[in-house]
Every structure is written in structure tokens, then in C-alpha cells.
Scaffold this motif. Structure first.
Motif, PDB file in Angstrom:
ATOM      1  N   LEU A  13     -13.227  -7.869  -6.829  1.00 19.33           N
ATOM      2  CA  LEU A  13     -12.786  -7.028  -5.577  1.00 19.33           C
ATOM      3  C   LEU A  13     -11.578  -6.653  -6.179  1.00 19.33           C
ATOM      4  O   LEU A  13     -11.572  -4.802  -5.977  1.00 19.33           O
ATOM      5  N   GLY A  14     -10.410  -7.378  -5.510  1.00 17.06           N
ATOM      6  CA  GLY A  14      -9.318  -6.502  -5.950  1.00 17.06           C
ATOM      7  C   GLY A  14      -8.420  -7.020  -5.000  1.00 17.06           C
ATOM      8  O   GLY A  14      -7.395  -8.096  -4.693  1.00 17.06           O
ATOM      9  N   SER A  15      -8.491  -5.842  -3.778  1.00 18.84           N
ATOM     10  CA  SER A  15      -6.988  -5.736  -3.086  1.00 18.84           C
ATOM     11  C   SER A  15      -6.573  -5.573  -1.812  1.00 18.84           C
ATOM     12  O   SER A  15      -7.536  -4.755  -1.612  1.00 18.84           O
ATOM     13  N   VAL A  29      -8.545  -2.788   0.759  1.00 14.16           N
ATOM     14  CA  VAL A  29      -7.863  -2.815  -0.775  1.00 14.16           C
ATOM     15  C   VAL A  29      -7.559  -1.806  -1.492  1.00 14.16           C
ATOM     16  O   VAL A  29      -7.764  -0.071  -0.168  1.00 14.16           O
ATOM     17  N   ALA A  31      -7.341   0.995  -4.510  1.00 20.96           N
ATOM     18  CA  ALA A  31      -6.994   1.416  -5.889  1.00 20.96           C
ATOM     19  C   ALA A  31      -6.253   2.021  -6.271  1.00 20.96           C
ATOM     20  O   ALA A  31      -5.689   2.815  -6.012  1.00 20.96           O
ATOM     21  N   THR A  59      -7.227  -2.861  -9.604  1.00 14.84           N
ATOM     22  CA  THR A  59      -7.689  -2.928  -7.959  1.00 14.84           C
ATOM     23  C   THR A  59      -6.575  -3.876  -7.399  1.00 14.84           C
ATOM     24  O   THR A  59      -5.984  -5.001  -8.216  1.00 14.84           O
ATOM     25  N   ILE A  61      -5.391  -6.312  -3.906  1.00 13.49           N
ATOM     26  CA  ILE A  61      -6.103  -7.168  -2.545  1.00 13.49           C
ATOM     27  C   ILE A  61      -5.617  -7.734  -1.836  1.00 13.49           C
ATOM     28  O   ILE A  61      -4.714  -8.462  -2.590  1.00 13.49           O
ATOM     29  N   ALA A  81      -4.535  -8.932  -7.566  1.00 16.89           N
ATOM     30  CA  ALA A  81      -4.608  -7.800  -8.262  1.00 16.89           C
ATOM     31  C   ALA A  81      -5.021  -7.949  -9.932  1.00 16.89           C
ATOM     32  O   ALA A  81      -4.214  -9.374 -10.724  1.00 16.89           O
ATOM     33  N   ASP A  84      -9.345  -3.686 -13.750  1.00 16.21           N
ATOM     34  CA  ASP A  84     -10.608  -3.577 -13.332  1.00 16.21           C
ATOM     35  C   ASP A  84     -12.010  -4.286 -14.397  1.00 16.21           C
ATOM     36  O   ASP A  84     -12.622  -5.449 -14.154  1.00 16.21           O
ATOM     37  N   ALA A 205      -1.186   2.276  -6.418  1.00 16.78           N
ATOM     38  CA  ALA A 205      -2.497   2.003  -6.393  1.00 16.78           C
ATOM     39  C   ALA A 205      -2.569   2.839  -4.510  1.00 16.78           C
ATOM     40  O   ALA A 205      -1.578   2.601  -4.126  1.00 16.78           O
ATOM     41  N   ARG A 207      -4.092   3.084  -1.110  1.00 20.57           N
ATOM     42  CA  ARG A 207      -5.653   3.005  -0.295  1.00 20.57           C
ATOM     43  C   ARG A 207      -7.409   3.352   0.159  1.00 20.57           C
ATOM     44  O   ARG A 207      -6.890   4.206   0.325  1.00 20.57           O
ATOM     45  N   GLN A 209      -9.630   1.133   1.804  1.00 20.09           N
ATOM     46  CA  GLN A 209     -10.230   0.029   2.342  1.00 20.09           C
ATOM     47  C   GLN A 209      -9.316  -0.224   3.558  1.00 20.09           C
ATOM     48  O   GLN A 209      -8.195  -1.335   2.940  1.00 20.09           O
TER      49      GLN A 209
END
Length: 209
Positions: A13-15, A29, A31, A59, A61, A81, A84, A205, A207, A209
Motif C-alpha cells: 500500500l505505501g504510506s 497514505v 502518493a 507511496t 505510509i 515507503a 510502487d 508525496a 496525502r 488518504q
């Protein structure tokens, strides 16, 4: 030993945002883009073959510190982090900690099967968690759970251009970051365990989410 499905899902998912991680478990999260410069050292001559620059969607997270049910991550937040596309040349992956699953093996005395917390980075933040810094203290290569990786240009043989190969980040790498809750920038600097690929990697990145 394998990393749990939950940890793998988190990595994919990432961050997440940093300001709220001590107050809630929900991840935030971000991106953006990862910019990485990687040098390649010739293993025969010890000379640099040149710095290559890479740019990938990424990403970032941040969430609450993770636990294996007994031990808790000793960081103000859990950080995952990276690029992707983990297989992309120049991709860099950063995990502050993960939970691995130790399988039962009757051939090993006292195997202690079950979840095991693995902490990779020691991270500190200011009181508002708007700035943070960290040191890479344990790759956990001895447990075959090296998740902090660089897909680095690697000399395979003389006369063959370097090819991307995933390598563990060496202990002693450092990171620094800043966030205002809507955007984040993090810079990681270090080298690979074979000392062949010094690198600097930055994620910018926003935000989502």
C-alpha cells in the motif's frame, strides 16, 4: 521465516501521515514520486562507473507502531515507503519495522514459532512529529527478512553493462523527513551491503488518504 501477509499488504500500500500516528491506528497514505541517484563501484578497480538517476511513482505510509503481540516497535510511528514498482531499476524500499512469521521446525531446538517483531530503523521525531530522522540499525539479513532494499545497478561480469539487482541496505544509512500533514518529503542516504552502490533517494508525496 516469512513476513506476515498483513505486513506484506502494508508494504504494497505505501504510506500514511505522521501527525496522528500516536493517536490512532489508522494509516494515512501519501502518493508522489521517488527520485534516486545511485553510484556503481567497479568491484575490480574500485572506481566509480558513474551515477545513474531514477524517477518512479512512490507511496509513503505512516501508522501506529506495530506489535507482534509481545513486543512493540520502539519508534514514534511505523513507516513503510518506496517506489510502487519494486522491480523497477533504482527502486528503494524503506520499512521501519515488520512482523515476520517463524514457522515450526522440529529440527531446530526451541524454535519458538509464531509472529516475531523485526525493527530495522531507529527513528526520532520532534514533539509535533513534523520533523523526523532515523538511523538504519539492523538489516535482519541473518533471518532472511531484509526488506530495506535498493534495486541497484550491479556489475555481473566485465564488459557487460550493470544490471538491476535487489540488494539490502547497509546498516548506518540515515533518513530525514518533514511533513505538514498534507505533504511529506523524506531523504534516505546510504549504501548497499556490498558497498558497491552509494545512493541518495528522496520521496516527495501528497496525502491521498
Amino acid at each position: 521465516m516469512r513476513v506476515s501477509a498483513g505486513a506484506l499488504a502494508l508494504g504494497a500500500l505505501g504510506s500514511a501521515s505522521i501527525e496522528s500516528v500516536t493517536a490512532q491506528n489508522a494509516s494515512q497514505v501519501f502518493a508522489g514520486t521517488q527520485f534516486t541517484d545511485i553510484d556503481t563501484i567497479d568491484p575490480l578497480s574500485g572506481q566509480s562507473l558513474g551515477v545513474q538517476s531514477f524517477q518512479h511513482p512512490a507511496t509513503f505510509i505512516v501508522s501506529a507502531p506495530i506489535s507482534d503481540g509481545v513486543s512493540v516497535e520502539q519508534n514514534p510511528f511505523n513507516l513503510v515507503a518506496g517506489a510502487d514498482d519494486k522491480a523497477a531499476p533504482g527502486a528503494v524500499d524503506v520499512w521501519s519495522a515488520a512482523v515476520a512469521e517463524v514457522p515450526f521446525d522440529p529440527s531446530i531446538p526451541n524454535p519458538n514459532p509464531g509472529p516475531l517483531l523485526l525493527q530495522y530503523w531507529e527513528i526520532q521525531g520532534n514533539q509535533q512529529l513534523t520533523e523526523f530522522a532515523g538511523t538504519f540499525v539492523d538489516s535482519h539479513r541473518d533471518k532472511s527478512v531484509a526488506l530495506n532494499l535498493v534495486n541497484a545497478p550491479t556489475v555481473i561480469a566485465p564488459g557487460i553493462p550493470p544490471l538491476p539487482f535487489p540488494k539490502a541496505i547497509a546498516e548506518g544509512a540515515v533518513l530525514q523527513g518533514v511533513t505538514d500533514g498534507t505533504s511529506v518529503t523524506m531523504v534516505v542516504q546510504g549504501t548497499t551491503v556490498d558497498q558497491a552502490n552509494p545512493f541518495v533517494s528522496r520521496i516527495d508525496a501528497t496525502r491521498v488518504q
